[in-house]
Design a protein around this motif. Sequence first.
Motif, PDB file in Angstrom:
ATOM      1  N   ASP A 106      -3.359   6.507   1.005  1.00 58.81           N
ATOM      2  CA  ASP A 106      -3.564   7.368   2.166  1.00 58.81           C
ATOM      3  C   ASP A 106      -3.330   6.579   3.457  1.00 58.81           C
ATOM      4  N   GLN A 107      -2.667   7.215   4.461  1.00 59.78           N
ATOM      5  CA  GLN A 107      -2.296   6.515   5.684  1.00 59.78           C
ATOM      6  C   GLN A 107      -3.510   5.991   6.455  1.00 59.78           C
ATOM      7  N   ALA A 108      -4.576   6.755   6.486  1.00 61.48           N
ATOM      8  CA  ALA A 108      -5.767   6.320   7.212  1.00 61.48           C
ATOM      9  C   ALA A 108      -6.353   5.050   6.599  1.00 61.48           C
TER      10      ALA A 108
ATOM     11  N   GLN B 219      -4.601   2.879   4.811  1.00 69.11           N
ATOM     12  CA  GLN B 219      -3.638   1.826   5.126  1.00 69.11           C
ATOM     13  C   GLN B 219      -3.929   1.235   6.503  1.00 69.11           C
ATOM     14  N   ASP B 220      -4.125   2.102   7.487  1.00 69.22           N
ATOM     15  CA  ASP B 220      -4.370   1.646   8.858  1.00 69.22           C
ATOM     16  C   ASP B 220      -5.648   0.815   8.943  1.00 69.22           C
ATOM     17  N   ARG B 221      -6.680   1.251   8.222  1.00 67.22           N
ATOM     18  CA  ARG B 221      -7.951   0.512   8.241  1.00 67.22           C
ATOM     19  C   ARG B 221      -7.763  -0.897   7.692  1.00 67.22           C
ATOM     20  N   ARG B 222      -7.069  -0.987   6.580  1.00 71.62           N
ATOM     21  CA  ARG B 222      -6.878  -2.294   5.942  1.00 71.62           C
ATOM     22  C   ARG B 222      -5.976  -3.199   6.775  1.00 71.62           C
ATOM     23  N   ILE B 223      -4.951  -2.624   7.376  1.00 74.45           N
ATOM     24  CA  ILE B 223      -4.050  -3.417   8.221  1.00 74.45           C
ATOM     25  C   ILE B 223      -4.811  -4.000   9.398  1.00 74.45           C
ATOM     26  N   GLU B 224      -5.607  -3.180  10.056  1.00 72.60           N
ATOM     27  CA  GLU B 224      -6.368  -3.650  11.221  1.00 72.60           C
ATOM     28  C   GLU B 224      -7.356  -4.749  10.822  1.00 72.60           C
TER      29      GLU B 224
ATOM     30  N   MET C  33       0.837  -1.206   0.000  1.00 74.24           N
ATOM     31  CA  MET C  33       0.000   0.000   0.000  1.00 74.24           C
ATOM     32  C   MET C  33       0.867   1.249   0.000  1.00 74.24           C
ATOM     33  N   LYS C  34       1.970   1.198   0.738  1.00 72.35           N
ATOM     34  CA  LYS C  34       2.899   2.339   0.765  1.00 72.35           C
ATOM     35  C   LYS C  34       3.476   2.583  -0.622  1.00 72.35           C
ATOM     36  N   MET C  35       3.857   1.503  -1.323  1.00 68.67           N
ATOM     37  CA  MET C  35       4.408   1.634  -2.669  1.00 68.67           C
ATOM     38  C   MET C  35       3.378   2.213  -3.639  1.00 68.67           C
ATOM     39  N   ALA C  36       2.096   1.939  -3.358  1.00 68.61           N
ATOM     40  CA  ALA C  36       1.032   2.461  -4.226  1.00 68.61           C
ATOM     41  C   ALA C  36       0.630   3.892  -3.848  1.00 68.61           C
TER      42      ALA C  36
END
Length: 334
Positions: A106-108, A110-115, A100-103
């Motif tokens: 948005d950080q928020a 990213q956090d939602r998907r990680i959780e 996601m970072k490479m793509a």
Amino acid sequence: MGRIQLKKVTKRFGDVEVIPPLDLTIEDGEFTVFVGPSGCGKSTLLRLIAGLEDTSDGLIEIDDADATALPPSKRGLAMVFQSYALYPHMTVRKNIAFPMKMAGMDQAEQDRRIEAAAKALNLTDYLDRRPGQLSGGQRQRVAIGRAIVREPAAFLFDEPLSNLDAALRVGMRMEISELHKKLDTTMIYVTHDQVEAMTMADKIVVLQAGVIEQVGSPLELYRTPRNKFVAGFIGSPKMNFVEGPEAAKHGAHTIGVRPEHIDVVESGGEWHGTVGVAEHLGSDTFFHIHNTGLAETLTVRAIGDVKLNHGDTIHLSPRLEEMHKFGADGLRIG
């Protein structure tokens, strides 16, 4: 959506055709397993779908759009390899976040998907650990989590459990099956282990030398294998095959009987032989029978812990209604 269609897909390496023209449809949401012996082309076929190998001929369509010439990053698929390929200096959170970072996501988000991925994979308590602090099964879950956060049209698994010990393989098998139910996303899974195929798949694709021998549900392949190869590959322990006069008596070149479809009887059975090795598993006993005059060895499954000793004479009664018949060409009769 995650419907994948292969139309006359062919792969050649120089003059060697490793996958002859092949047609296959994988429906949206299906858990499809490619299974077959080493060198049968199952991993090559998966890599063609992923875009990691170029097709020599034919079309690959994903959700009815031609993806044959698309690079892997544009196909909307996520692949999980046999090797976990985790970054050892990064935490679990950062490993999962990497695509996601490479793509540039948005950080928020990213956090939602990680959780969400961590919750689905029981990794919430491990997000701040590094791969070296995890078990093999946990590291495999991190690799799957990294695929989940991409929210792909389909997941592609290339023998993901082969590096795990037997107990972990059974546990991860169940976890991946549960994950499929939760995500309701197309999954294609490559394995040489037919037990994995039987226990996980909605649909099994049996391959030999790049050719699809049969496609069907696990029970369809178990009950009505279309040829001797599929019959011998699906089922554990494998099917017993008998040729010669005994097969001719039943109107076939070869008859096949699964170990669980041969009953041990006290006397008067159609077949008899000498007990060789007996595998006592508690719930079942597997006898390897010699001197039957039918085949070099017959394998018989008996329910429970049956007391027969090495060298004893054993009487057997095959269940005729469960017998499989094959012609000289290896194809199923009837």
